[in-house]
Scaffold this motif. Structure first.
Motif, PDB file in Angstrom:
ATOM      1  N   GLN A  90      -6.450 -59.087  14.924  1.00  0.00           N
ATOM      2  CA  GLN A  90      -7.022 -60.140  15.769  1.00  0.00           C
ATOM      3  C   GLN A  90      -6.815 -59.885  17.256  1.00  0.00           C
ATOM      4  O   GLN A  90      -7.120 -60.760  18.074  1.00  0.00           O
ATOM      5  N   ARG A  91      -6.303 -58.735  17.614  1.00  0.00           N
ATOM      6  CA  ARG A  91      -5.879 -58.515  19.010  1.00  0.00           C
ATOM      7  C   ARG A  91      -7.020 -58.693  20.020  1.00  0.00           C
ATOM      8  O   ARG A  91      -6.790 -59.122  21.155  1.00  0.00           O
ATOM      9  N   LEU A  92      -8.243 -58.359  19.616  1.00  0.00           N
ATOM     10  CA  LEU A  92      -9.368 -58.518  20.545  1.00  0.00           C
ATOM     11  C   LEU A  92      -9.736 -59.978  20.760  1.00  0.00           C
ATOM     12  O   LEU A  92     -10.420 -60.314  21.736  1.00  0.00           O
ATOM     13  N   PHE A 140     -21.626 -56.590  34.095  1.00  0.00           N
ATOM     14  CA  PHE A 140     -20.838 -55.444  33.638  1.00  0.00           C
ATOM     15  C   PHE A 140     -19.804 -55.874  32.602  1.00  0.00           C
ATOM     16  O   PHE A 140     -19.657 -55.254  31.546  1.00  0.00           O
ATOM     17  N   ILE A 141     -19.067 -56.943  32.912  1.00  0.00           N
ATOM     18  CA  ILE A 141     -18.028 -57.424  31.991  1.00  0.00           C
ATOM     19  C   ILE A 141     -18.647 -57.916  30.691  1.00  0.00           C
ATOM     20  O   ILE A 141     -18.101 -57.719  29.602  1.00  0.00           O
ATOM     21  N   GLU A 142     -19.829 -58.527  30.802  1.00  0.00           N
ATOM     22  CA  GLU A 142     -20.539 -58.960  29.600  1.00  0.00           C
ATOM     23  C   GLU A 142     -20.900 -57.754  28.727  1.00  0.00           C
ATOM     24  O   GLU A 142     -20.778 -57.795  27.502  1.00  0.00           O
ATOM     25  N   ARG A 174     -17.773 -55.587  20.555  1.00  0.00           N
ATOM     26  CA  ARG A 174     -18.321 -56.093  19.297  1.00  0.00           C
ATOM     27  C   ARG A 174     -18.952 -54.960  18.493  1.00  0.00           C
ATOM     28  O   ARG A 174     -18.811 -54.887  17.269  1.00  0.00           O
ATOM     29  N   TYR A 175     -19.656 -54.087  19.189  1.00  0.00           N
ATOM     30  CA  TYR A 175     -20.285 -52.951  18.502  1.00  0.00           C
ATOM     31  C   TYR A 175     -19.228 -52.058  17.849  1.00  0.00           C
ATOM     32  O   TYR A 175     -19.380 -51.632  16.704  1.00  0.00           O
ATOM     33  N   GLN A 222     -11.446 -45.634  22.448  1.00  0.00           N
ATOM     34  CA  GLN A 222     -12.589 -46.127  23.216  1.00  0.00           C
ATOM     35  C   GLN A 222     -12.381 -47.574  23.658  1.00  0.00           C
ATOM     36  O   GLN A 222     -12.738 -47.951  24.777  1.00  0.00           O
ATOM     37  N   LEU A 223     -11.802 -48.395  22.794  1.00  0.00           N
ATOM     38  CA  LEU A 223     -11.499 -49.777  23.172  1.00  0.00           C
ATOM     39  C   LEU A 223     -10.514 -49.824  24.335  1.00  0.00           C
ATOM     40  O   LEU A 223     -10.627 -50.676  25.227  1.00  0.00           O
TER      41      LEU A 223
END
Length: 527
Positions: A251-253, A485-487, A494-495, A513-514
């Motif tokens: 759940q960290r994200l 940009f942040i959006e 999500r991808y 990558q995250l």
């Protein structure tokens, strides 16, 4: 305190220097730490470091297990759950049983209960040692997942055996029905408490106005709460920490900001490194006191060394036998899960390698030191100093013998020479980045195509995102562009979360990558 504090500070400085030296020598740093602690212990006039046995588990185990549960790939654990659970429970029980039977026959006055106590102490391999050793060699993703997953769960199973054996030694009896009921409560209750508290912690992080420092502080105290609550309920504190950590990691994200994740990673890495270093140092420093206890008992040192060597050989053989038994049963009952492309030679050498990865360390030391000095009636705990000494010999020999030879064994057998390497990883990364570009472009086209301020600069905006805008251009970025940009970064997260559901994608690539996306978001906020 004035004499211990300088020693602790010097110890931490030595841990850092030895880790640097170990990296240069391409040797696992726990090996050098144990040897250094052993050598330093002979320095005359050195103050004796004593840790309260009741606190050893609470001080070291919760954060170490919590951090490991965040680092492990739950996707890989789920994929290889059968072999992980067999190594974490069946192999640990078989190892403890083997130690109990043979020590009962070999050591005079050593009961079956004491044998199970010793077996529960020395049966779990140490994840830190294995991870530190395998970082210098190439191993397959499946092997790494099995070793990491096993290390999370075998601590719980071994400590359950340890707890039951401790009760049997103290009371002189063992009631099977009560033991079975207690076992299921410890396992199921520990997991349930861990998941429930972890859900509560996640909700608290979401709803409280936390920032990065407060988030990190909360994550530092949460494993202690998980462990303590479960232990007070007579459930497994280890399983509570592991299950809670796995849930919070998944759940960290959803509840941590990019700043909390970036800074928390560095804080936890340093914190766990120091904790591990202190424990391995203590392993070496504690030898004189253990030897002194043996002499006070009038037990011959050479015989105690012989027992320690015998138990070490027994542990190695039991793990190798268990590895081959697991392979044979898999070939008979679950042949479909065997990785494709394995030759007969590799298939028969793999269990030998898995059996040779059984280095002992932190958990074994913690369990041994947690043995009470006296029984409930005030009489001395039987063979306590001998158990401590055998545990020390097992840790030392498995670290030195297996730890120093494991990298050579991996290279010599060539078991992982044909696994997917840098080219495959680079190909997966390119495909992932291509997917990221496509999902970003589609999102911009769908949402901002009719925006008079946005569509005209679409291609330029995409180039800005792709090239990560240099500092000279950052000064001209508007607040609206920054928000977009942040959006887009959130769209990418999500991808990647959806992409991670693909069993063929290495989760480590996704996590890297995250992390890059988190860094990009923090850079944008600084503009």
């Amino acid at each position: 305190m004035q004499t211990i504090l300088p020693l602790l500070l010097a110890m931490i400085a030595a841990i850092v220097l030895l880790e640097m030296w170990a990296t240069r020598l391409k040797v696992a740093y726990p090996i050098l730490l144990v040897i250094a602690g052993l050598l330093i212990s002979f320095v005359p006039g050195l103050p004796v470091i004593r840790i309260d046995p009741d606190l050893i588990f609470f001080l070291f185990l919760p954060p170490l297990l919590f951090e490991a549960s965040w680092a492990v790939s739950f996707k890989e654990m789920r994929k290889w759950w059968r072999i992980i659970t067999s190594f974490a429970f069946l192999v640990v029980f078989f190892t403890a049983l083997t130690v109990a039977v043979f020590t009962n026959q070999l050591i005079p006055g050593f009961t079956i209960a004491l044998g199970f106590l010793l077996g529960g102490i020395v049966s779990p391999p140490d994840a830190v040692s294995t991870g530190a050793i395998t970082r210098f060699v190439k191993i397959s993703r499946s092997t790494s997942a099995v070793l990491e997953g096993e290390s999370l769960l075998n601590d719980a199973s071994s400590l359950i055996i340890f707890r039951f054996a401790l009760v049997a030694v103290g009371t002189g009896q063992f009631v099977l029905q009560e033991a079975i009921g207690s076992f299921f409560w410890m396992v199921l209750g520990g997991a349930a408490i861990g998941l429930a508290l972890a859900w509560f912690f996640v909700q608290a992080h979401k709803r409280l106005p936390t920032d990065a420092p407060s988030d990190i502080v909360f994550t530092l105290i949460e494993p202690y709460i998980l462990y303590r609550v479960a232990e007070e309920a007579h459930a497994s504190g280890v399983l509570a920490v592991v299950c809670g950590g796995l849930y919070m990691s998944a759940q960290r994200l959803n509840f941590l900001t990019s700043a909390s994740r970036i800074r928390g990673y560095s804080v936890w890495e340093s914190f766990v490194f120091v904790l591990n270093g202190i424990v391995f140092f203590i392993i070496g420093l504690d030898l004189p006191e253990i030897v002194g206890g043996l002499r006070a008992d009038g037990f011959p040192l050479n015989r105690a060394i012989g027992y320690g060597v015998f138990v070490t050989v027994l542990l190695i053989l039991a793990r190798i036998i268990s590895s081959y038994a697991a392979m044979v049963s898999t070939m008979i009952f679950r042949r479909s899960v065997i990785p494709k492309g394995r030759t007969g030679r590799r298939r028969w050498l793999m269990p030998l390698l898995m059996g040779w990865t059984g280095m002992r360390g932190v958990v074994s030391l913690a369990a041994a030191l947690a043995i009470p000095v006296t029984l409930t009636d005030g009489s001395p705990f039987p063979h306590r100093n001998l158990i401590l000494f055998i545990t020390f010999v097992v840790i030392l020999l498995t670290l030195l013998v297996q730890g120093l030879t494991l990298p050579y064994l991996i290279r010599r057998t060539g078991l992982f020479d044909n696994i997917k390497g840098a080219e495959s990883e680079e190909s997966a990364r390119k495909e992932m980045k291509k997917g990221l570009k496509e999902v970003v472009y589609l999102h911009l086209k769908e949402r901002y195509e009719n925006d008079p301020d946005g569509h005209a600069g679409m291609e330029k905006f995409l180039r800005q995102w792709e090239e990560r805008t240099k500092a000279a251009d950052d000064t001209r970025m508007t607040e609206k562009n920054k928000a977009i940009f942040i959006e887009l970064l959130e769209i990418q997260r999500r991808y990647l979360s959806e992409l991670n559901k693909d069993p063929n994608i290495d989760e480590e690539i996704i996590r890297r990558q995250l992390y890059q996306i988190d860094l990009e978001e923090e850079r944008l906020k600084m503009i």
